[in-house]
Motif scaffolding. Sequence first.
Motif, PDB file in Angstrom:
ATOM      1  N   PRO A 191       4.717  -2.864  -3.794  1.00 24.17           N
ATOM      2  CA  PRO A 191       5.531  -3.051  -2.589  1.00 24.17           C
ATOM      3  C   PRO A 191       4.696  -3.644  -1.461  1.00 24.17           C
ATOM      4  O   PRO A 191       3.523  -3.328  -1.297  1.00 24.17           O
ATOM      5  CB  PRO A 191       5.984  -1.627  -2.252  1.00 24.17           C
ATOM      6  CG  PRO A 191       4.965  -0.737  -2.895  1.00 24.17           C
ATOM      7  CD  PRO A 191       4.556  -1.442  -4.145  1.00 24.17           C
ATOM      8  N   GLY A 192       5.302  -4.551  -0.707  1.00 23.52           N
ATOM      9  CA  GLY A 192       4.612  -5.175   0.413  1.00 23.52           C
ATOM     10  C   GLY A 192       3.605  -6.232   0.022  1.00 23.52           C
ATOM     11  O   GLY A 192       2.878  -6.748   0.875  1.00 23.52           O
TER      12      GLY A 192
ATOM     13  N   PRO B  51      -3.687   5.750   2.436  1.00 23.81           N
ATOM     14  CA  PRO B  51      -2.638   5.945   3.446  1.00 23.81           C
ATOM     15  C   PRO B  51      -1.882   4.646   3.765  1.00 23.81           C
ATOM     16  O   PRO B  51      -0.768   4.682   4.283  1.00 23.81           O
ATOM     17  CB  PRO B  51      -3.413   6.438   4.671  1.00 23.81           C
ATOM     18  CG  PRO B  51      -4.665   7.024   4.110  1.00 23.81           C
ATOM     19  CD  PRO B  51      -5.001   6.195   2.917  1.00 23.81           C
ATOM     20  N   GLN B  52      -2.485   3.494   3.427  1.00 28.44           N
ATOM     21  CA  GLN B  52      -1.850   2.201   3.680  1.00 28.44           C
ATOM     22  C   GLN B  52      -0.889   1.796   2.551  1.00 28.44           C
ATOM     23  O   GLN B  52      -0.237   0.753   2.621  1.00 28.44           O
ATOM     24  CB  GLN B  52      -2.909   1.105   3.851  1.00 28.44           C
ATOM     25  CG  GLN B  52      -3.754   1.257   5.118  1.00 28.44           C
ATOM     26  CD  GLN B  52      -4.749   2.398   5.024  1.00 28.44           C
ATOM     27  OE1 GLN B  52      -5.352   2.634   3.968  1.00 28.44           O
ATOM     28  NE2 GLN B  52      -4.934   3.123   6.121  1.00 28.44           N
ATOM     29  N   GLY B  53      -0.827   2.618   1.492  1.00 22.54           N
ATOM     30  CA  GLY B  53       0.101   2.330   0.400  1.00 22.54           C
ATOM     31  C   GLY B  53      -0.477   1.482  -0.708  1.00 22.54           C
ATOM     32  O   GLY B  53       0.255   1.054  -1.609  1.00 22.54           O
TER      33      GLY B  53
ATOM     34  N   GLU C 173      13.061  11.438  -3.610  1.00 17.03           N
ATOM     35  CA  GLU C 173      12.936  11.430  -2.153  1.00 17.03           C
ATOM     36  C   GLU C 173      12.324  10.144  -1.602  1.00 17.03           C
ATOM     37  O   GLU C 173      12.360   9.912  -0.391  1.00 17.03           O
ATOM     38  CB  GLU C 173      12.079  12.606  -1.690  1.00 17.03           C
ATOM     39  CG  GLU C 173      12.606  13.981  -2.078  1.00 17.03           C
ATOM     40  CD  GLU C 173      11.668  15.092  -1.633  1.00 17.03           C
ATOM     41  OE1 GLU C 173      11.205  15.044  -0.469  1.00 17.03           O
ATOM     42  OE2 GLU C 173      11.371  15.990  -2.439  1.00 17.03           O
ATOM     43  N   GLY C 174      11.717   9.337  -2.467  1.00 16.81           N
ATOM     44  CA  GLY C 174      11.044   8.132  -2.002  1.00 16.81           C
ATOM     45  C   GLY C 174       9.774   8.430  -1.244  1.00 16.81           C
ATOM     46  O   GLY C 174       9.349   7.649  -0.381  1.00 16.81           O
ATOM     47  N   LEU C 175       9.120   9.545  -1.586  1.00 11.86           N
ATOM     48  CA  LEU C 175       7.905   9.969  -0.891  1.00 11.86           C
ATOM     49  C   LEU C 175       6.775  10.209  -1.886  1.00 11.86           C
ATOM     50  O   LEU C 175       7.006  10.630  -3.021  1.00 11.86           O
ATOM     51  CB  LEU C 175       8.164  11.253  -0.102  1.00 11.86           C
ATOM     52  CG  LEU C 175       9.248  11.185   0.976  1.00 11.86           C
ATOM     53  CD1 LEU C 175       9.477  12.566   1.579  1.00 11.86           C
ATOM     54  CD2 LEU C 175       8.889  10.171   2.059  1.00 11.86           C
TER      55      LEU C 175
ATOM     56  N   GLU D 271       6.054   6.642   2.447  1.00 11.75           N
ATOM     57  CA  GLU D 271       7.403   6.294   2.026  1.00 11.75           C
ATOM     58  C   GLU D 271       7.286   5.155   1.024  1.00 11.75           C
ATOM     59  O   GLU D 271       6.698   4.129   1.321  1.00 11.75           O
ATOM     60  CB  GLU D 271       8.261   5.874   3.217  1.00 11.75           C
ATOM     61  CG  GLU D 271       8.586   7.002   4.172  1.00 11.75           C
ATOM     62  CD  GLU D 271       9.599   6.592   5.224  1.00 11.75           C
ATOM     63  OE1 GLU D 271      10.217   5.516   5.063  1.00 11.75           O
ATOM     64  OE2 GLU D 271       9.765   7.336   6.194  1.00 11.75           O
ATOM     65  N   LEU D 272       7.829   5.358  -0.180  1.00 11.52           N
ATOM     66  CA  LEU D 272       7.671   4.356  -1.231  1.00 11.52           C
ATOM     67  C   LEU D 272       8.894   4.353  -2.132  1.00 11.52           C
ATOM     68  O   LEU D 272       9.176   5.333  -2.813  1.00 11.52           O
ATOM     69  CB  LEU D 272       6.414   4.652  -2.057  1.00 11.52           C
ATOM     70  CG  LEU D 272       6.137   3.729  -3.253  1.00 11.52           C
ATOM     71  CD1 LEU D 272       5.962   2.297  -2.785  1.00 11.52           C
ATOM     72  CD2 LEU D 272       4.899   4.199  -4.012  1.00 11.52           C
ATOM     73  N   ARG D 273       9.628   3.257  -2.112  1.00 13.15           N
ATOM     74  CA  ARG D 273      10.742   3.083  -3.044  1.00 13.15           C
ATOM     75  C   ARG D 273      10.234   2.315  -4.253  1.00 13.15           C
ATOM     76  O   ARG D 273       9.569   1.290  -4.107  1.00 13.15           O
ATOM     77  CB  ARG D 273      11.886   2.299  -2.394  1.00 13.15           C
ATOM     78  CG  ARG D 273      13.082   2.110  -3.321  1.00 13.15           C
ATOM     79  CD  ARG D 273      14.111   1.177  -2.728  1.00 13.15           C
ATOM     80  NE  ARG D 273      13.627  -0.198  -2.660  1.00 13.15           N
ATOM     81  CZ  ARG D 273      13.622  -1.037  -3.701  1.00 13.15           C
ATOM     82  NH1 ARG D 273      14.018  -0.625  -4.899  1.00 13.15           N
ATOM     83  NH2 ARG D 273      13.186  -2.277  -3.561  1.00 13.15           N
TER      84      ARG D 273
END
Length: 272
Positions: free
Chosen positions: A148-149, A175-177, A205-207, A217-219
Amino acid sequence: MNARAIDLNSDLGEGFGRWTLGDDQEMLGIVTSANVACGFHAGDPRAIRSTVKGAADAGVAIGAHVGYRDLAGFGRRNIDVASDDLVADVIYQIGALQALAAAEGTSVSYVKPHGALYNTIVHDERQAADVVEAVRLVDPSLVLLGMPGSAVLRLATEAGLATAIEAFADRAYTPQGTLVSRREPGAVLHDVDEIAKRMVRLATEGLLEAIDGSTLELRADSICVHGDSPGATDMARQVRHALTEAGVELRPFAPAAAATAATTSATATARS
């Protein structure tokens, strides 16, 4: 977020010659998508074909796991590849897997870059554009699976390609995903029960908890369990069981083109 459907994938087809890496056939009974090596970072034609056949028989979606030309480094070394070379290399790898899939009465439905290439095209716009261009030239209906991103997913969307977002069951997140580097302590997770709980929380929960304890938060459309990790099949089985128990449906994010009995029969007749 309510419980929903999600895909479970694994990196397979990575055996080479007399060396076996992972238990592909057992894993194919657990996952819904298989990222199959294409010979550049791992996999020889016979091993790749065997995995493709197993995926077709199991109704598992097949993806081209394309990477740098780096057998010695298992595709985990960063390489500054010229654009013309990278585009051609990705086209070549997808094409090889497509041919092996066609021979088994199935097809390739998505592309997932491997290792260092996967991580590089999160931020490297040039190499990301090269991968997107290669997929577009081969078959613009192929779905591109990535972080993602990432630059590659953004550029793929701009080019009109379908994309899917991936999360990793057995990897720690910053923490930056982004993924914690394998060179750092704690980068690879091993507690199967904890991993399963993390993936249920992600799917419902997408967490996801980052390595410093913060919450991301991560889908995700797909969850990856690395096939070469110790105890990979047990981990994948536990993750699948936990997701199912939580009411999450397991299904491919891209359509699986499993060989039908009629196709298999016709192929066998043609060979006889």
